[in-house]
Motif scaffolding. Sequence first.
Motif, PDB file in Angstrom:
ATOM      1  N   LEU A  28      15.464  -2.884   8.271  1.00 51.36           N
ATOM      2  CA  LEU A  28      15.248  -2.936   6.824  1.00 51.36           C
ATOM      3  C   LEU A  28      13.815  -3.355   6.522  1.00 51.36           C
ATOM      4  O   LEU A  28      13.291  -4.291   7.128  1.00 51.36           O
ATOM      5  CB  LEU A  28      16.223  -3.932   6.179  1.00 51.36           C
ATOM      6  N   PRO A  29      13.175  -2.672   5.574  1.00 49.18           N
ATOM      7  CA  PRO A  29      11.798  -3.052   5.223  1.00 49.18           C
ATOM      8  C   PRO A  29      11.773  -4.349   4.421  1.00 49.18           C
ATOM      9  O   PRO A  29      12.678  -4.632   3.641  1.00 49.18           O
ATOM     10  CB  PRO A  29      11.313  -1.875   4.372  1.00 49.18           C
ATOM     11  N   LYS A  30      10.759  -5.117   4.641  1.00 46.72           N
ATOM     12  CA  LYS A  30      10.547  -6.362   3.896  1.00 46.72           C
ATOM     13  C   LYS A  30       9.075  -6.432   3.466  1.00 46.72           C
ATOM     14  O   LYS A  30       8.213  -5.775   4.060  1.00 46.72           O
ATOM     15  CB  LYS A  30      10.877  -7.587   4.744  1.00 46.72           C
ATOM     16  N   VAL A  31       8.809  -7.251   2.461  1.00 43.40           N
ATOM     17  CA  VAL A  31       7.433  -7.541   2.063  1.00 43.40           C
ATOM     18  C   VAL A  31       6.892  -8.605   3.011  1.00 43.40           C
ATOM     19  O   VAL A  31       7.466  -9.690   3.147  1.00 43.40           O
ATOM     20  CB  VAL A  31       7.356  -8.021   0.598  1.00 43.40           C
ATOM     21  N   ASP A  32       5.795  -8.281   3.675  1.00 42.79           N
ATOM     22  CA  ASP A  32       5.217  -9.182   4.677  1.00 42.79           C
ATOM     23  C   ASP A  32       4.085 -10.042   4.119  1.00 42.79           C
ATOM     24  O   ASP A  32       3.668 -11.016   4.726  1.00 42.79           O
ATOM     25  CB  ASP A  32       4.692  -8.339   5.850  1.00 42.79           C
ATOM     26  N   GLY A  33       3.559  -9.660   2.948  1.00 39.16           N
ATOM     27  CA  GLY A  33       2.487 -10.424   2.320  1.00 39.16           C
ATOM     28  C   GLY A  33       2.042  -9.743   1.042  1.00 39.16           C
ATOM     29  O   GLY A  33       2.308  -8.555   0.820  1.00 39.16           O
ATOM     30  N   PHE A  34       1.384 -10.497   0.174  1.00 42.03           N
ATOM     31  CA  PHE A  34       0.902  -9.924  -1.083  1.00 42.03           C
ATOM     32  C   PHE A  34      -0.255 -10.777  -1.589  1.00 42.03           C
ATOM     33  O   PHE A  34      -0.459 -11.920  -1.164  1.00 42.03           O
ATOM     34  CB  PHE A  34       2.017  -9.841  -2.130  1.00 42.03           C
ATOM     35  N   GLY A  35      -1.006 -10.202  -2.504  1.00 42.56           N
ATOM     36  CA  GLY A  35      -2.151 -10.918  -3.061  1.00 42.56           C
ATOM     37  C   GLY A  35      -2.760 -10.128  -4.213  1.00 42.56           C
ATOM     38  O   GLY A  35      -2.295  -9.029  -4.534  1.00 42.56           O
ATOM     39  N   PRO A  36      -3.772 -10.678  -4.872  1.00 38.97           N
ATOM     40  CA  PRO A  36      -4.481 -11.895  -4.476  1.00 38.97           C
ATOM     41  C   PRO A  36      -3.775 -13.156  -4.964  1.00 38.97           C
ATOM     42  O   PRO A  36      -2.855 -13.079  -5.772  1.00 38.97           O
ATOM     43  CB  PRO A  36      -5.838 -11.739  -5.165  1.00 38.97           C
ATOM     44  N   GLN A  37      -4.243 -14.292  -4.461  1.00 31.69           N
ATOM     45  CA  GLN A  37      -3.750 -15.585  -4.899  1.00 31.69           C
ATOM     46  C   GLN A  37      -4.834 -16.269  -5.723  1.00 31.69           C
ATOM     47  O   GLN A  37      -6.021 -16.107  -5.461  1.00 31.69           O
ATOM     48  CB  GLN A  37      -3.379 -16.456  -3.681  1.00 31.69           C
ATOM     49  N   THR A  38      -4.406 -17.041  -6.694  1.00 30.20           N
ATOM     50  CA  THR A  38      -5.347 -17.706  -7.598  1.00 30.20           C
ATOM     51  C   THR A  38      -6.208 -18.720  -6.848  1.00 30.20           C
ATOM     52  O   THR A  38      -5.726 -19.426  -5.963  1.00 30.20           O
ATOM     53  CB  THR A  38      -4.582 -18.429  -8.724  1.00 30.20           C
ATOM     54  N   ILE A  39      -7.488 -18.751  -7.188  1.00 35.41           N
ATOM     55  CA  ILE A  39      -8.401 -19.765  -6.666  1.00 35.41           C
ATOM     56  C   ILE A  39      -8.949 -20.571  -7.841  1.00 35.41           C
ATOM     57  O   ILE A  39      -8.773 -20.196  -8.999  1.00 35.41           O
ATOM     58  CB  ILE A  39      -9.563 -19.137  -5.869  1.00 35.41           C
ATOM     59  N   GLN A  40      -9.583 -21.685  -7.534  1.00 32.48           N
ATOM     60  CA  GLN A  40     -10.148 -22.518  -8.584  1.00 32.48           C
ATOM     61  C   GLN A  40     -11.156 -21.719  -9.407  1.00 32.48           C
ATOM     62  O   GLN A  40     -12.039 -21.070  -8.873  1.00 32.48           O
ATOM     63  CB  GLN A  40     -10.836 -23.752  -7.985  1.00 32.48           C
ATOM     64  N   GLY A  41     -10.991 -21.771 -10.711  1.00 35.31           N
ATOM     65  CA  GLY A  41     -11.889 -21.044 -11.595  1.00 35.31           C
ATOM     66  C   GLY A  41     -11.456 -19.627 -11.884  1.00 35.31           C
ATOM     67  O   GLY A  41     -12.047 -18.950 -12.716  1.00 35.31           O
ATOM     68  N   GLY A  42     -10.367 -19.163 -11.197  1.00 32.50           N
ATOM     69  CA  GLY A  42      -9.877 -17.816 -11.444  1.00 32.50           C
ATOM     70  C   GLY A  42     -10.530 -16.779 -10.549  1.00 32.50           C
ATOM     71  O   GLY A  42     -11.550 -17.024  -9.906  1.00 32.50           O
ATOM     72  N   LEU A  43      -9.946 -15.584 -10.518  1.00 28.42           N
ATOM     73  CA  LEU A  43     -10.408 -14.491  -9.665  1.00 28.42           C
ATOM     74  C   LEU A  43     -11.336 -13.547 -10.427  1.00 28.42           C
ATOM     75  O   LEU A  43     -11.312 -13.500 -11.657  1.00 28.42           O
ATOM     76  CB  LEU A  43      -9.207 -13.702  -9.143  1.00 28.42           C
ATOM     77  N   PRO A  44     -12.135 -12.761  -9.693  1.00 30.20           N
ATOM     78  CA  PRO A  44     -12.982 -11.767 -10.355  1.00 30.20           C
ATOM     79  C   PRO A  44     -12.144 -10.799 -11.186  1.00 30.20           C
ATOM     80  O   PRO A  44     -11.010 -10.462 -10.826  1.00 30.20           O
ATOM     81  CB  PRO A  44     -13.665 -11.049  -9.189  1.00 30.20           C
ATOM     82  N   ARG A  45     -12.710 -10.317 -12.292  1.00 30.52           N
ATOM     83  CA  ARG A  45     -11.962  -9.447 -13.195  1.00 30.52           C
ATOM     84  C   ARG A  45     -11.797  -8.033 -12.642  1.00 30.52           C
ATOM     85  O   ARG A  45     -11.101  -7.213 -13.249  1.00 30.52           O
ATOM     86  CB  ARG A  45     -12.636  -9.423 -14.567  1.00 30.52           C
ATOM     87  N   THR A  46     -12.408  -7.758 -11.504  1.00 29.97           N
ATOM     88  CA  THR A  46     -12.230  -6.452 -10.851  1.00 29.97           C
ATOM     89  C   THR A  46     -11.313  -6.558  -9.634  1.00 29.97           C
ATOM     90  O   THR A  46     -11.229  -5.623  -8.840  1.00 29.97           O
ATOM     91  CB  THR A  46     -13.591  -5.894 -10.409  1.00 29.97           C
ATOM     92  N   SER A  47     -10.631  -7.687  -9.474  1.00 30.05           N
ATOM     93  CA  SER A  47      -9.826  -7.924  -8.270  1.00 30.05           C
ATOM     94  C   SER A  47      -8.708  -6.890  -8.115  1.00 30.05           C
ATOM     95  O   SER A  47      -7.928  -6.669  -9.051  1.00 30.05           O
ATOM     96  CB  SER A  47      -9.203  -9.317  -8.315  1.00 30.05           C
ATOM     97  N   PRO A  48      -8.570  -6.250  -6.929  1.00 31.95           N
ATOM     98  CA  PRO A  48      -7.420  -5.390  -6.663  1.00 31.95           C
ATOM     99  C   PRO A  48      -6.220  -6.247  -6.267  1.00 31.95           C
ATOM    100  O   PRO A  48      -6.378  -7.411  -5.876  1.00 31.95           O
ATOM    101  CB  PRO A  48      -7.895  -4.535  -5.491  1.00 31.95           C
ATOM    102  N   LEU A  49      -5.015  -5.698  -6.371  1.00 24.22           N
ATOM    103  CA  LEU A  49      -3.836  -6.391  -5.850  1.00 24.22           C
ATOM    104  C   LEU A  49      -3.256  -5.567  -4.705  1.00 24.22           C
ATOM    105  O   LEU A  49      -3.435  -4.347  -4.647  1.00 24.22           O
ATOM    106  CB  LEU A  49      -2.807  -6.661  -6.945  1.00 24.22           C
ATOM    107  N   TRP A  50      -2.542  -6.218  -3.808  1.00 22.82           N
ATOM    108  CA  TRP A  50      -2.039  -5.531  -2.613  1.00 22.82           C
ATOM    109  C   TRP A  50      -0.691  -6.102  -2.178  1.00 22.82           C
ATOM    110  O   TRP A  50      -0.367  -7.264  -2.454  1.00 22.82           O
ATOM    111  CB  TRP A  50      -3.042  -5.635  -1.459  1.00 22.82           C
ATOM    112  N   ILE A  51       0.083  -5.240  -1.532  1.00 18.77           N
ATOM    113  CA  ILE A  51       1.375  -5.638  -0.959  1.00 18.77           C
ATOM    114  C   ILE A  51       1.471  -5.013   0.426  1.00 18.77           C
ATOM    115  O   ILE A  51       1.260  -3.807   0.600  1.00 18.77           O
ATOM    116  CB  ILE A  51       2.561  -5.157  -1.818  1.00 18.77           C
ATOM    117  N   THR A  52       1.803  -5.819   1.425  1.00 22.29           N
ATOM    118  CA  THR A  52       1.974  -5.335   2.798  1.00 22.29           C
ATOM    119  C   THR A  52       3.450  -5.392   3.178  1.00 22.29           C
ATOM    120  O   THR A  52       4.130  -6.405   2.922  1.00 22.29           O
ATOM    121  CB  THR A  52       1.160  -6.178   3.792  1.00 22.29           C
TER     122      THR A  52
END
Length: 472
Positions: A28-52
Amino acid sequence: MNTSRRTLFLVAAAVLVLLVGTLLVVMLPKVDGFGPQTIQGGLPRTSPLWITFTRQMRPESIQELLTISPEIAGEFTWEDKTLTFTPEEEWPAGTQVQVILQAGASSSLGLPTRQEVSWSFEVAPILMAYLWPSEGSSQLFSLDVDTGETIQLTQTSRVLAYAFAPDGRSFYYFAENNQGGSDLFASDRFEAVENAEYTPTRLLTCQRAICSSPVISPDGRTLAYLRNDAEVWLLALDEPAEAQQVSRKGHPSWQPLWSPTGRLAYYDSQELAYKVFNPASGEQISLPNQSGETAAWAPGGTALIAPDAFTSETDILRGPTGEEANQEVNESELEPVRVLSSQLMVYQVDGDTISTLTEEPLAEDFSPAFSPDGSTLAFTRRYLDDERWTPGRQVWLMAFPGAGSSASQLRPLTDSPSFMYMGIVWHPDGTKLAATRFDVTLLTEPPEIWLFERSGKALRLVIGGFSPGWIP
C-alpha cells in the motif's frame, strides 16, 4: 485422514491469506514526507510544496484529492515518487497555506492510500528592514510591524547600507573591513535565519575606499553603489564581471536611483545636473538642478521628481549691514530679505520639459517618495517665514497630478516642530509609510523610526534605528 487433510488445507489457506494480506499492506502506498515546513519569519512567497510517496503513483488520482488553500494557479511536476507544486504567482504575503491530501490516492498498481495527510506553512509577511543601533556596530534587522517580532539578519562588522533584491530573498550590504574601507556581501535572508553555519558571500572588496548606498535594478541583475561618496559604480550580479564607474571621473556624483524601466539617475555636482543613464543603449541625458538632493522616480519611469533651489523674496525689509548698520535710511532704501528656498520639480525625462510641482516660495521641500500606485507623493517641508518657521521638517502628503487630482490637494501628515523627518519609505500596500526622525533641538537623543497611516495615526517602532526599508 480426511479431517487432517481438511485441517491442513484450512491452515495453509489461512497462512496464504495472511501472507497476501501482509503483502498488500506492505505494498500500500503511503506519504513518506511533505513540505515545506514553516521557519522563523515565514517562507519565501515563491516557495513550492512537495509530497513524497513510498510507491510510484498515478498523478491524476493525486491532483483530484489534493486541496490547496488559498487556491492559486501553478504547475504540477513529478520526479520519481515526489510530486511538486510550483505556484505561477507569489503566495499572498503573511498567509497560512493549508494543504490536504485525502485518502484514496492510487499507486501505479491501483492500491490506495489509507490515511488523510494535512499540514500548513506560513508565508513571510511584508517586513520592515532597518539598521540598529545608530551608535556603535549597526546591524541589519527585520521587523514585523503587526506582531513586533524582530530578526537579526547580519552578524558582522558595522553595516553601512543595504538593499533587497526584488524577490525579497536576497539582500546586499556594505560592511566595514579591516583596511578602513568597506566590502559588499550577498546574503539569503531565509538561510541566514535557518542555518547557523550559513556564511554570506563577499562580492566586492573596496579595500580602503568607503563603498555604500547599494541600489538594485528592477530586474535584480545590476547593483549601483557609491564609492567614497563621490563616484557612482555599477556591478553585474548575474555574471562574474568587474565593477564599472558610470559617473564621469573628476565629477563628484551621488544619489544613484533606478527607474522602474531600468534607467539609472544620479547627481553630477560638477555639471549641476541629474544624469539619466540607460545601461542598455549607453545613452545619457542631463537634467539641470542646483540642489543635488534626494529625488524620486514616478512609478511609470518617465518623470523624475527632485527638489531644486530658488531665491525667494520675503516681506521683511532690511537696511544697511556692516559698518553702515546703525545709519538712518529712508524706507524707500530698505531692501526685502531674500531666502534660499526649495521646490519640487517634475522632470519629464523623455519629453525634455521641466515644471514646478510645489509652488510655495517660502518653504524647503525635500525627500519626495511616491506611493506604490503613484497617486500620492510624500515629502518633507519646512516653512521659512517667521510666522510658520520650525526647527524641523514635517511630512506632507500630496495627490500627484496625472492621477486625477490637482496639485493643490496637499496636507501635513506630521506636526512635531522640533523633529526632522527623512528617509520616507511607503509600505508596498500603499496604506502607510515609515520614516526616520530626530530631534534637532536635542541632538544627543538617538534617531527613531516611526510608522504613519494616511490618517495620521502614528506608532514609534524603533528607538536608535535608522534607514528603514520594506522587504518585498
